[in-house]
Motif scaffolding. Structure first.
Motif, PDB file in Angstrom:
ATOM      1  N   LYS A   1     -29.459   5.220  36.639  1.00 32.27           N
ATOM      2  CA  LYS A   1     -30.415   5.446  35.459  1.00 32.27           C
ATOM      3  C   LYS A   1     -29.818   4.998  34.214  1.00 32.27           C
ATOM      4  O   LYS A   1     -30.617   4.284  33.369  1.00 32.27           O
ATOM      5  N   ASP A   2     -28.698   5.287  33.752  1.00 37.03           N
ATOM      6  CA  ASP A   2     -27.923   4.753  32.712  1.00 37.03           C
ATOM      7  C   ASP A   2     -27.790   3.196  32.486  1.00 37.03           C
ATOM      8  O   ASP A   2     -28.041   2.678  31.714  1.00 37.03           O
ATOM      9  N   LEU A   3     -27.492   2.629  33.988  1.00 34.07           N
ATOM     10  CA  LEU A   3     -27.318   1.255  33.843  1.00 34.07           C
ATOM     11  C   LEU A   3     -28.574   0.509  33.615  1.00 34.07           C
ATOM     12  O   LEU A   3     -28.668  -0.490  32.863  1.00 34.07           O
ATOM     13  N   ILE A   4     -29.745   1.015  34.284  1.00 36.65           N
ATOM     14  CA  ILE A   4     -30.901   0.450  34.026  1.00 36.65           C
ATOM     15  C   ILE A   4     -31.393   0.456  32.774  1.00 36.65           C
ATOM     16  O   ILE A   4     -31.905  -0.368  32.018  1.00 36.65           O
ATOM     17  N   LYS A   5     -31.304   1.523  32.110  1.00 38.07           N
ATOM     18  CA  LYS A   5     -31.541   1.920  30.651  1.00 38.07           C
ATOM     19  C   LYS A   5     -30.747   1.092  29.745  1.00 38.07           C
ATOM     20  O   LYS A   5     -31.355   0.474  28.641  1.00 38.07           O
TER      21      LYS A   5
END
Length: 369
Positions: A148-152
């Protein structure tokens, strides 16, 4: 009335001001309801494919940013229909006021749009995490938060590039090339860390093991307690806390003992070679009776080899996957076989070492020349 609406003030008619003002007012007053109905429509379409979507969570995460995006989009589009008054035709640091307004408008549209995408990703990740929790796979959702953090972050970078290109009219080709070169240099410098990171992705998708599984890797055996982005933590059989790099967990031959369908026990007996054949037959018959128990799924017991000092009997049997039951069955069977050997007066083969001392005569002396 028509004459009044057609009157022009600051390069725009009263009619144009009223249309733009009413449009913006309606959107801001009813943006909540408009976004709610649009979000429900999207929810119905998505629900056709994914049945486990939660409507309140979807509306809480998506409806508000969707309403803000629609309000900004309609407002910027409506204001764009008005002509800029001549009084506002001036420059600010070589940038005209009209261009500045256009930059602000495009920035707000791009910013609210990517904010909507990021909020949608939050909901998608919550849905994925909920799926893993419902299927009782606790170890498989650990990397959901990282993804989630990486894609964001990736979407945030893309949004920043869009703002540079469409708001500030900046040529991002050189910037993208520079970022690629910097990224390649960083990848070379962090080669080992990236390998472990990629291995964590492989563990997440391939799922060779999960948290709570009993595994054996090379000389390390124990229970997996945590799967991280760089390493996996294992509580060993000696209760020590071992950290193994994820690359090693993926590249090495790993034995996941929690996935056993059966457990195999082997027993090798080396009895004295002087044991009579009928006694050996009685021993084999007794061993087979011992291994014919409900806890033992299958077994084999036969004379495997005969050497100068021993008769070798090989026994293999299989139990269920439970390690506690396996240990109990192995202990019970071994003690029963030892008791049977004592009843039949069978002794184990003893290793024999022959030491020969050879005393030779001294060679005759040679005649002197």
């Amino acid at each position: 009335m028509s004459e009044f609406l057609n009157q022009v003030y600051f390069n725009n008619s009263v009619r144009a001001y009223l249309i733009v003002g009413i449009t913006i007012l309606v959107v801001f007053l009813f943006k909540k309801y408009i976004a709610l109905y649009v979000a429900k429509g999207i929810f119905k379409l998505v629900r056709l494919r994914y049945k486990n979507i939660n409507l309140p969570t979807f509306l809480a995460l998506v409806a508000k940013p969707l309403g803000l995006f629609l309000a900004v989009l309609v407002t910027v589009g409506a204001l764009d229909k008005l002509k800029l008054p001549d009084e506002l035709d001036f420059n600010i640091y070589r940038v005209s006021f009209q261009e500045l307004l256009g930059m602000i408008g495009s920035f707000l549209v791009i910013f609210t749009f990517f904010r909507l995408i990021i909020k949608s990703i939050d909901f998608i990740m919550l849905m994925i995490q909920g799926h893993y929790l419902q299927t009782h796979e606790p170890g498989n959702h650990q990397l959901v938060f990282f993804f989630k953090d990486l894609i964001k972050v990736i979407i945030g970078i893309i949004g920043g590039l869009f703002i540079l290109k469409y708001t500030f009219k900046y040529d991002i080709k050189g910037l993208v090339t520079g970022l690629s070169i910097v990224g390649a240099a960083v990848a070379l410098a962090l080669k080992e860390s990236l390998e472990n990171l990629i291995a964590s992705f492989i563990i997440f998708f391939d799922r060779p093991f999960a948290t709570g599984d009993a595994v054996k890797l090379n000389d390390v055996s124990g229970t997996v307690e945590k799967i991280g982005l760089r390493s996996t933590r294992i509580r060993s059989d000696a209760k020590s806390y071992i950290t193994v790099p994820n690359k090693q967990m993926v590249d090495s031959v790993l034995d996941n003992q929690s996935d056993y369908t059966q457990r195999k026990a082997s027993l090798k007996l080396e009895i004295s070679s002087s044991t009579p054949a009928d006694v050996v037959e009685k021993l084999l018959t007794g061993i087979r009776e011992i291994l014919t128990k409900e806890d033992i799924i299958a077994y084999t017991a036969f004379v495997n080899n005969i050497t100068a000092n021993a008769i070798v009997i090989a026994c293999d049997y299989f139990t269920g996957p439970d390690i506690t039951t396996f240990n109990k069955v192995r202990e019970r069977s071994t003690l029963a076989i030892l008791s049977l050997m004592a009843q039949l007066n069978i002794t184990t083969a003893q290793s024999v070492s022959d030491i020969k001392i050879v005393q030779g005569s001294a060679p005759p002396p040679q005649a002197a020349i």
